[in-house]
Design an enzyme around this catalytic site. Structure first.
Site, PDB file in Angstrom:
ATOM      1  N   LYS A  11      -0.631  11.347   9.786  1.00 32.86           N
ATOM      2  CA  LYS A  11       0.254  10.536  10.632  1.00 32.86           C
ATOM      3  C   LYS A  11       1.686  10.641  10.132  1.00 32.86           C
ATOM      4  CE  LYS A  11       1.476   7.131   7.751  1.00 32.86           C
ATOM      5  NZ  LYS A  11       2.878   6.892   7.359  1.00 32.86           N
ATOM      6  N   ASP A 138      -2.960   1.349   6.500  1.00 33.15           N
ATOM      7  CA  ASP A 138      -2.877   2.470   7.450  1.00 33.15           C
ATOM      8  C   ASP A 138      -4.225   2.838   8.053  1.00 33.15           C
ATOM      9  OD1 ASP A 138      -0.161   2.776   7.119  1.00 33.15           O
ATOM     10  OD2 ASP A 138      -0.313   4.469   5.743  1.00 33.15           O
TER      11      ASP A 138
END
Length: 289
Positions: A11, A138
């Site tokens: 990401k 996350d």
């Protein structure tokens, strides 16, 4: 032998802002998180020998013990489901290590998805995200990835429409690892000159990567770049080679560049030849269905 294979996508943060400090010691954040095509492969199979969880990886320097997030994810799901685990998890790594790309978090999310199938638990994405939040901020995003607004300490997600495809260049200084905890501990709002405009990012997601540029930013650059000036040099080289924008991802040290196309991405990568960096040319990817 039954095996399950999952893809763990890296990401980037199109925008990362810090709203303030929370009573639990974490920082309140507002981020637009985005999956990219650079990925690890997670292969789950039956364990060998005595019951338990075993981890193997092809990346030197990555622990295969109980401190690995993939191990912790398997252990958590087994405990939640009341299962005595007997599984082997192979991590085939391509995501740079300790890079601000959520490699460990994405691996853990892939283990949760994969073991959910392997053990036929039939947990939905919301249930997996609630478990993931116990492991790291996350990891809930990485359960499905795509494009999302993340608030709270990063675990409160609003799924957004997938960003239009765009070429992305990733560059991480070799041998440089940055402690996320250290970066957050040393964050000082008074040093921020340019913060992202998260609501404008949301509004322009479907207008293409170039339209996002005025609203992008990462306030953690004010901590990591003074400690590691090479990050600023990499950003400058990327912009000089034709990137729409270059920004540090997460707490760093990886820098990503948005590029007009794959040819431009190759030119940007070539412009980094004088730096000691790991690089990858990849693209924006959508939500895992």
């Amino acid at each position: 032998m039954k095996t399950i294979t999952e893809t763990a996508y890296a990401k980037i943060n199109l925008g990362l802002d810090i709203i303030g400090k929370r009573s639990d010691g974490y920082h309140e954040v507002s981020m637009i998180m985005q999956s990219v095509g650079l990925s690890d492969e997670i292969v789950i199979s039956a364990g060998q020998g005595k019951e338990g969880i075993t981890i193997a990886t092809d990346m030197a320097g990555l622990s295969c013990g109980s401190d690995n997030l993939a191990y912790k994810a398997a252990e958590l799901l087994a405990r939640y489901a009341g299962i005595n685990p007997h599984v082997h998890i192979a991590l085939k790594k391509k995501i740079f290590l300790a890079a601000g790309l959520a490699g460990g978090s994405s691996d853990a999310a892939a283990v949760l998805r994969g073991l959910n199938k392997y053990w036929r638990l039939n947990l939905n994405a919301d249930e997996l995200r609630r478990l993931a939040a116990q492991l790291g901020s996350d990891i809930p995003f990485c359960i499905e990835g795509g494009t999302a607004l993340a608030t709270g300490r990063g675990e409160i997600l609003t799924q957004l429409d997938d960003l239009s495809p765009a070429a992305v260049v990733l560059a991480k200084p070799k041998g440089l690892e940055v402690s996320t905890a250290w970066v957050y501990q040393h964050y000082n709002k008074g040093r921020v000159v340019h913060a992202p405009c998260i609501w404008q990012l949301q509004a322009h997601l479907q207008d293409g990567a170039r339209a996002l540029v005025p609203y992008m930013g990462n306030v953690l650059e004010t901590v990591t770049i003074p400690a590691h000036p090479v990050i600023a040099s990499i950003k400058a080289a990327m912009l000089g080679a034709g990137a729409y924008y270059a920004l540090m991802s997460g707490s760093g040290p990886t820098v990503f560049a948005l590029a007009p196309d794959q040819e431009a991405a190759a030119n940007i990568t070539a412009a980094l030849a004088d730096f000691s960096v790991e690089t990858a040319i990849t693209t924006i990817v959508g939500r895992i269905k």
